[in-house]
Scaffold this motif. Structure first.
Motif, PDB file in Angstrom:
ATOM      1  N   ALA A 113       0.829  -1.207   0.000  1.00  0.00           N
ATOM      2  CA  ALA A 113       0.000   0.000   0.000  1.00  0.00           C
ATOM      3  C   ALA A 113       0.858   1.250   0.000  1.00  0.00           C
ATOM      4  O   ALA A 113       0.542   2.243  -0.668  1.00  0.00           O
ATOM      5  CB  ALA A 113      -0.927  -0.010   1.219  1.00  0.00           C
ATOM      6  N   VAL A 114       1.973   1.223   0.728  1.00  0.00           N
ATOM      7  CA  VAL A 114       2.858   2.394   0.778  1.00  0.00           C
ATOM      8  C   VAL A 114       3.591   2.580  -0.543  1.00  0.00           C
ATOM      9  O   VAL A 114       3.702   3.691  -1.063  1.00  0.00           O
ATOM     10  CB  VAL A 114       3.865   2.241   1.933  1.00  0.00           C
ATOM     11  N   ALA A 115       4.110   1.487  -1.121  1.00  0.00           N
ATOM     12  CA  ALA A 115       4.879   1.587  -2.364  1.00  0.00           C
ATOM     13  C   ALA A 115       4.034   2.096  -3.519  1.00  0.00           C
ATOM     14  O   ALA A 115       4.553   2.677  -4.469  1.00  0.00           O
ATOM     15  CB  ALA A 115       5.481   0.220  -2.718  1.00  0.00           C
ATOM     16  N   ALA A 116       2.723   1.881  -3.449  1.00  0.00           N
ATOM     17  CA  ALA A 116       1.859   2.315  -4.541  1.00  0.00           C
ATOM     18  C   ALA A 116       1.564   3.802  -4.492  1.00  0.00           C
ATOM     19  O   ALA A 116       0.956   4.337  -5.414  1.00  0.00           O
ATOM     20  CB  ALA A 116       0.543   1.528  -4.495  1.00  0.00           C
ATOM     21  N   HIS A 207       6.366  -1.475  -8.773  1.00  0.00           N
ATOM     22  CA  HIS A 207       5.053  -0.858  -9.034  1.00  0.00           C
ATOM     23  C   HIS A 207       5.136   0.102 -10.223  1.00  0.00           C
ATOM     24  O   HIS A 207       4.260   0.108 -11.090  1.00  0.00           O
ATOM     25  CB  HIS A 207       4.588  -0.116  -7.787  1.00  0.00           C
ATOM     26  N   SER A 208       6.231   0.902 -10.293  1.00  0.00           N
ATOM     27  CA  SER A 208       6.395   1.834 -11.416  1.00  0.00           C
ATOM     28  C   SER A 208       6.545   1.082 -12.726  1.00  0.00           C
ATOM     29  O   SER A 208       6.002   1.483 -13.765  1.00  0.00           O
ATOM     30  CB  SER A 208       7.598   2.736 -11.169  1.00  0.00           C
ATOM     31  N   ALA A 209       7.290  -0.049 -12.693  1.00  0.00           N
ATOM     32  CA  ALA A 209       7.484  -0.831 -13.921  1.00  0.00           C
ATOM     33  C   ALA A 209       6.165  -1.425 -14.398  1.00  0.00           C
ATOM     34  O   ALA A 209       5.881  -1.460 -15.597  1.00  0.00           O
ATOM     35  CB  ALA A 209       8.506  -1.931 -13.671  1.00  0.00           C
ATOM     36  N   ARG A 210       5.333  -1.893 -13.463  1.00  0.00           N
ATOM     37  CA  ARG A 210       4.030  -2.444 -13.854  1.00  0.00           C
ATOM     38  C   ARG A 210       3.133  -1.368 -14.456  1.00  0.00           C
ATOM     39  O   ARG A 210       2.413  -1.608 -15.415  1.00  0.00           O
ATOM     40  CB  ARG A 210       3.336  -3.078 -12.635  1.00  0.00           C
ATOM     41  N   GLU A 211       3.200  -0.166 -13.893  1.00  0.00           N
ATOM     42  CA  GLU A 211       2.379   0.920 -14.432  1.00  0.00           C
ATOM     43  C   GLU A 211       2.807   1.289 -15.842  1.00  0.00           C
ATOM     44  O   GLU A 211       1.983   1.575 -16.704  1.00  0.00           O
ATOM     45  CB  GLU A 211       2.461   2.148 -13.520  1.00  0.00           C
ATOM     46  N   ALA A 214       1.679  -1.513 -18.290  1.00  0.00           N
ATOM     47  CA  ALA A 214       0.244  -1.779 -18.390  1.00  0.00           C
ATOM     48  C   ALA A 214      -0.314  -1.119 -19.641  1.00  0.00           C
ATOM     49  O   ALA A 214       0.085  -0.013 -19.999  1.00  0.00           O
ATOM     50  CB  ALA A 214      -0.480  -1.253 -17.153  1.00  0.00           C
ATOM     51  N   PRO A 215      -1.209  -1.811 -20.346  1.00  0.00           N
ATOM     52  CA  PRO A 215      -1.808  -1.190 -21.546  1.00  0.00           C
ATOM     53  C   PRO A 215      -2.611   0.032 -21.158  1.00  0.00           C
ATOM     54  O   PRO A 215      -3.233   0.066 -20.090  1.00  0.00           O
ATOM     55  CB  PRO A 215      -2.703  -2.304 -22.107  1.00  0.00           C
ATOM     56  N   PRO A 216      -2.570   1.065 -21.986  1.00  0.00           N
ATOM     57  CA  PRO A 216      -3.319   2.273 -21.656  1.00  0.00           C
ATOM     58  C   PRO A 216      -4.825   2.009 -21.640  1.00  0.00           C
ATOM     59  O   PRO A 216      -5.339   1.198 -22.392  1.00  0.00           O
ATOM     60  CB  PRO A 216      -2.938   3.240 -22.786  1.00  0.00           C
TER      61      PRO A 216
END
Length: 427
Positions: A113-116, A207-211, A214-216
């Motif tokens: 939750a914090v990392a997001a 988390h940044s890499a997943r964002e 992720a497809p727009p």
């Protein structure tokens, strides 16, 4: 008291940062005035403890002990806060506050939750406690501040109160530890500062890499709205075409920058090309390669000597195409001789079919010229100084080289007759 003036650790945490000892804090100048802690999270700790206690009298005496500097050095380990508290007897009492530590799954939930949330990691690095890190109970069910069932006080004094005044003093003094370092609260719940920062940094990066991967999310409309008739206003009439290409802007001369005169020439050429496209709807230069277009631009400069501006332009074009200025000058001579076909004759040898090329040597011999040696589409005299090259356009291009040098330069205008081309070359 400001957080900077709060308790200081006796030594910086070593490789094992799961045990931290803080020096005793001196008595406060004004007892009982204002909040006991300065930071919002320190005051939140005090509020949580006061809400759990059912004996306001013992809390008040414990606060007086803490105000008076009765709490000695404090040691914090996962789940435990221990200190000796000086009471009415000469020998201090050992006060201990045990706090439930989080399970591995609790930490996973909390740290995810914090990392997001952007900014939390930087806030912790600045010794600031993000509100949402303390107030995550609503989102995750994980609560950093103590709740009912989390605390287990213990003291060597005979008082069985919950808590006794010595443990209460330790609780208040712990709030002053949190003022200067919010990681103390996280250590009490089971994790040290270094481990937490490493884990938060790793999860934040994941988390940044997943964002990013992720497809727009594509906006959607209802089928009825998509199929509804639309009445768009007509496009405005195009602006009238200017009678001439516009002039380029003024380019400053900067140290290490591109030559402003060369940029001026390139911008003027681009403006003229755009004006032609707008006027006729065609771009006659669209099929040129980058190298051909560079040669064309250089060939458009005046032929009477290389001025400083022309030399600067040659340097820019040669640099942009990965060629030398000599290569560019030779190519310019070929372009002026026969345009794109003249450049192709310079750079590409080929095998012409039987016909005009085979009839060239007998024609030259009949005109009294010395014998020429054939090689692919080239005819070269025995002295190695004159050469005719046969192009795909069935024209002959004259070339010249210094004796003994294989350094051929285009010299004369092309001609469909090899005799006429050689006569122009010799003349």
């Amino acid at each position: 008291m400001s957080p900077a003036a709060g308790p200081r650790p006796a030594a910086r945490p070593g490789p094992d940062d799961l045990r931290r000892t803080f020096e005793a804090v001196p008595a406060r100048a004004s007892h009982g005035d204002g909040p006991f802690a300065d930071s919002w999270w320190g005051r939140a700790w005090v509020d949580a403890l006061e809400a759990l206690s059912m004996d306001e009298g013992r809390l008040a005496r414990g606060r007086t002990y803490a105000d008076g500097g009765h709490v000695a050095a404090i040691t914090v380990t996962p789940g435990r806060v221990i200190a000796y508290v000086h009471g009415s007897r000469p020998r201090p009492y050992r006060a201990e506050l045990r706090l439930r530590t989080f399970s591995a799954s609790d930490w996973d939930t909390l740290l995810d939750a914090v990392a997001a949330r952007p900014g939390h990691l930087s806030a912790l690095l600045d010794k600031e406690m993000p509100h949402s890190l303390v107030d995550t109970a609503g989102e995750t069910g994980i609560r950093l501040l103590p709740a009912a069932g989390d605390l287990d006080p213990d003291c060597s004094c005979p008082d069985r109160g919950w808590p006794c005044k010595h443990v209460a003093a330790l609780c208040y003094q712990t709030a002053r530890l949190l003022d200067s370092d919010p990681f103390v609260l996280l250590l009490m719940r089971g994790r040290g500062e270094r481990e937490l920062l490493d884990e938060l940094g790793r999860r934040n990066a994941e988390h940044s890499a997943r964002e990013r991967s992720a497809p727009p999310v594509m906006p959607s409309v209802s089928a009825g709205e998509a199929l509804a008739d639309r009445f768009l206003p007509p496009l405005p009439a195009p602006l009238p075409l200017p009678p001439h290409p516009g002039g380029p802007p003024s380019y400053p001369e900067l140290p290490g920058g591109r030559d402003p005169l060369a940029l001026d020439h390139l911008a003027s050429d681009a403006a003229a090309r755009a004006h032609t496209l707008l006027t006729t709807g065609e771009d006659p230069l669209a099929g040129l390669t980058t190298w051909q277009d560079a040669v064309r631009i250089a060939a458009s400069r005046p032929t009477a000597g290389l001025t400083a501006t022309t030399r600067a332009l040659y340097r820019e074009l040669a640099f942009a195409t990965g060629r030398s200025t000599t290569d560019l000058a030779r190519a310019v001579a070929a372009w002026r001789q026969g345009g794109a076909e003249g450049l192709a004759v310079l750079e590409t040898a080929w095998d012409p079919p039987a016909g005009p090329f085979d009839r060239a040597r007998p024609a030259l011999a009949a005109a009294g010229f010395p014998r020429f040696q054939p090689r692919r589409n080239h005819l070269t005299n025995a002295a190695g100084t004159l050469q005719l090259r046969f192009g795909h356009d069935s024209r002959w291009y004259g070339y010249e080289s210094d004796p003994g040098e294989d350094d051929w330069w285009p010299r004369s205008a092309p001609d469909t007759d090899p005799v006429g081309a050689l006569s122009a070359l010799r003349g």
